[in-house]
Write a protein that holds these residues in place. Structure first.
Motif, short mmCIF file in Angstrom:
data_model
loop_
_atom_site.label_atom_id
_atom_site.label_comp_id
_atom_site.label_asym_id
_atom_site.label_seq_id
_atom_site.Cartn_x
_atom_site.Cartn_y
_atom_site.Cartn_z
N UNK A 181 -6.44 35.29 10.12
CA UNK A 181 -5.32 35.86 9.27
C UNK A 181 -4.24 35.85 9.83
N UNK A 182 -2.95 35.62 9.10
CA UNK A 182 -1.83 35.30 9.78
C UNK A 182 -1.17 36.62 10.08
N UNK A 183 -1.59 38.00 9.59
CA UNK A 183 -0.97 39.11 9.86
C UNK A 183 0.40 39.44 9.42
N UNK A 184 1.07 40.73 9.38
CA UNK A 184 2.13 41.42 9.10
C UNK A 184 2.99 41.70 10.17
N UNK A 185 3.99 40.91 10.45
CA UNK A 185 4.90 41.36 11.60
C UNK A 185 5.55 42.62 11.61
N UNK A 186 6.02 42.79 10.14
CA UNK A 186 6.52 44.27 9.94
C UNK A 186 5.59 45.58 10.39
N UNK A 187 4.41 45.14 9.84
CA UNK A 187 3.31 46.45 10.29
C UNK A 187 2.94 46.41 11.33
N UNK A 188 3.07 45.22 12.45
CA UNK A 188 2.77 45.16 13.92
C UNK A 188 3.87 46.19 14.60
N UNK A 189 5.03 45.91 14.22
CA UNK A 189 6.17 46.58 14.77
C UNK A 189 6.02 48.19 14.44
N UNK A 190 5.51 48.31 13.05
CA UNK A 190 5.61 49.99 12.76
C UNK A 190 4.38 50.51 13.40
N UNK A 191 3.29 49.93 13.57
CA UNK A 191 2.37 50.50 14.26
C UNK A 191 2.45 50.35 15.81
N UNK A 192 3.28 49.69 16.19
CA UNK A 192 3.77 49.93 17.55
C UNK A 192 4.58 51.10 17.94
N UNK A 193 5.15 51.54 16.73
CA UNK A 193 6.26 52.92 16.89
C UNK A 193 7.62 52.44 17.40
N UNK A 194 7.95 51.10 16.75
CA UNK A 194 9.28 50.59 17.14
C UNK A 194 10.30 51.50 16.53
N UNK A 195 11.45 51.51 17.52
CA UNK A 195 12.62 52.46 16.88
C UNK A 195 13.29 51.59 15.71
N UNK A 196 14.07 52.31 14.93
CA UNK A 196 14.86 51.56 14.00
C UNK A 196 15.71 50.66 14.51
N UNK A 197 15.77 49.27 13.85
CA UNK A 197 16.59 48.28 14.02
C UNK A 197 16.04 47.46 15.18
N UNK A 198 14.85 47.84 15.74
CA UNK A 198 13.98 46.94 16.79
C UNK A 198 13.46 45.85 16.12
N UNK A 199 13.85 44.54 16.77
CA UNK A 199 13.16 43.50 15.94
C UNK A 199 11.97 42.65 16.66
N UNK A 200 11.31 41.94 16.20
CA UNK A 200 10.09 41.28 16.76
C UNK A 200 10.64 40.22 17.57
N UNK A 201 9.48 39.70 18.50
CA UNK A 201 10.13 38.80 19.33
C UNK A 201 8.95 37.40 19.15
N UNK A 202 9.61 36.50 19.50
CA UNK A 202 8.79 35.10 19.38
C UNK A 202 8.90 34.33 18.01
#
Ligand SMILES: [Zn+2]
Length: 441
Positions: free
Chosen positions: A249-270
């Motif tokens: 499964x390729x996965x959903x980048x936004x969902x991973x950030x949200x599940x991690x509790x990322x603060x507003x405006x914080x972006x993914x790495x890689x």
């Protein structure tokens, strides 16, 4: 298959008693509690109808439990692996209900060890009890007590009980589901190294008025750590491999950030999909640093500074190659001729890559799909499970799980879905039935 539901329900009070034991294996835990947990599990499995139940005490390690339930003569043997050690719960007041008091809210059961990984023991007992101790295939049970601290005694356990590694299929009950209600099967885990990087520039502290000419170790260390990633946050260490996706499964980048509790405006790495970044690619994190506290700091250039790094590896990367690559990079990138010493932790974990098209994986995926009523999702997992790499040398390894993002493994308010525990156990029973009497025979 339906009898496992009844077995799970009947065993629930005894299983909840296991969840009350704070079997923390890492620093801050009480080894006496891990031993008590092993004894209680032995009793629990015996009551379920398992035979040859034994508590093994690895030298210098923590107790594991092994047991068996024999199938008919000539039936395949399946090893079911789980672990009974847990990580510290953190401040109990942060939990909605006490961490070692299993509590139901809605469809979920809360408590430390519910998702990681005492559900594995419930599944084992239900599969044994549902068949009155005589399952359609031989079940060999292994519940270790050191998973959270690197499974250092697992080779000893496999040496003491060679029949375990002689099984035909290895089912590791320590995987994850993508979401509540959707079954997941892990097809890979990353390897893991940890090291301490020690940067030294001076014989002792120096007045910071010398700054501008004389380097300070903290600034050199920070610059060295910055060299580990490129501007996208992807690992920039030559020699660390990236795996290629193979149907995961390729996965959903936004969902991973949200599940991690990322603060507003914080972006993914890689770069790439979630599977490419987190499951199949390397990652380097800074776990800790020895630096002066701000309130104690004064006008001094520091002679030395240290950081502890964790390196997650592509599943197929050999550990020795990765160590060489990381150490070489840290030495080459040291600015201003700083002396760099890299010390690796002895508890490295090899990665695991299964066959996403293997017959056993397909059969278990079909069984889970039937019982959950939703298609099983193959996933390249970002974590590291030592048992997977070790057992893969002996046969096919299957990794079903329950720990979805909602489960908050290692976090506060850890939980599992009781509905999914039931569906997973039924799915495994269905798979084992199929293994005993393959279609067409
Ligand atoms: Zn864990």
């Amino acid at each position: 298959v339906s009898s496992v539901t009844a077995a799970l329900a009947a065993q629930r009070p005894a299983w909840e008693a296991l969840l009350r034991i704070p079997s923390v294996s890492g620093p801050g835990g009480d080894p006496g509690e891990v031993a008590a947990s092993a004894r209680a599990i032995a009793e629990f499995l015996r009551a379920a109808g398992a035979e040859h139940v034994e508590v093994l005490e690895p030298p210098g390690g923590l107790p594991a439990v092994v047991a068996q339930a024999a199938g008919p003569p000539g039936a395949p043997a399946v090893l079911l692996y789980g672990h009974h050690d847990v990580v510290l719960p953190g401040p109990p007041e942060a939990w909605t209900s006490p961490p070692f008091e299993p509590t139901v809210r809605g469809i979920r059961l809360y408590g430390r060890g519910t998702a990681d990984c005492k559900w594995s023991i419930a599944v084992m007992a239900a599969l044994v009890a549902a068949h009155g101790g005589r399952p359609p295939v031989t079940l060999r049970l292994l519940v270790e007590g050191e998973e959270e601290v690197g499974s250092a005694s697992l080779p000893w356990i496999l040496g003491e009980r060679p029949e375990l590694a002689g099984s035909d299929v290895f089912v590791i009950l320590d995987g994850a589901n993508p979401r509540t209600g959707t079954p997941g099967l892990a097809t890979s885990f990353r390897g893991r190294l940890t090291c301490v990087v020690d940067v030294r520039v001076l014989r002792g502290p120096v007045h910071s008025g010398a700054g501008g000419v004389v380097p300070d170790a903290l600034a050199v260390l920070v610059r060295l750590l910055a060299s580990l990633h490129d501007e996208d946050g992807a690992v920039a260490v030559p020699g660390l491999l990236r795996g290629r996706p193979a149907g995961e499964d390729p996965g959903d980048l936004g969902a991973v950030l949200a599940d991690a509790g990322a603060l507003p405006g914080v972006r993914v790495t890689g770069r790439g999909t979630v599977a490419e970044r987190r499951g199949l690619g390397p990652a380097i994190s800074v776990l800790g640093m020895d630096v002066p506290a701000i309130e104690d700091s004064t006008h001094v250039l520091h002679p030395a500074a240290r950081a502890r790094l964790e390196v997650r590896l592509a599943p197929e990367q050999p550990l020795a190659d990765a160590q060489t690559a990381v150490e070489g990079h840290l030495r080459r990138q040291a600015a201003f001729g700083a002396h760099v010493i890299v010390g690796f932790d002895s508890r490295a974990v090899a990665g695991f890559r299964g066959d996403p098209r293997g017959v056993h994986l397909s059969a278990l995926a079909a069984a889970l799909t039937a019982e959950f009523g939703r298609g099983a999702v193959l996933s390249a997992e970002g974590g590291s499970v030592p048992a997977a790499g070790m057992l893969a040398a002996h046969g096919p390894v299957l990794v079903p799980g329950l720990a979805e993002p909602e489960a908050r493994e290692h976090g506060v308010d850890e939980s599992i879905s009781l509905a999914d525990l039931d569906a997973l156990t039924r799915g495994l029973a269905r798979y084992l039935d199929g293994l005993a009497s393959p279609a067409g025979s």
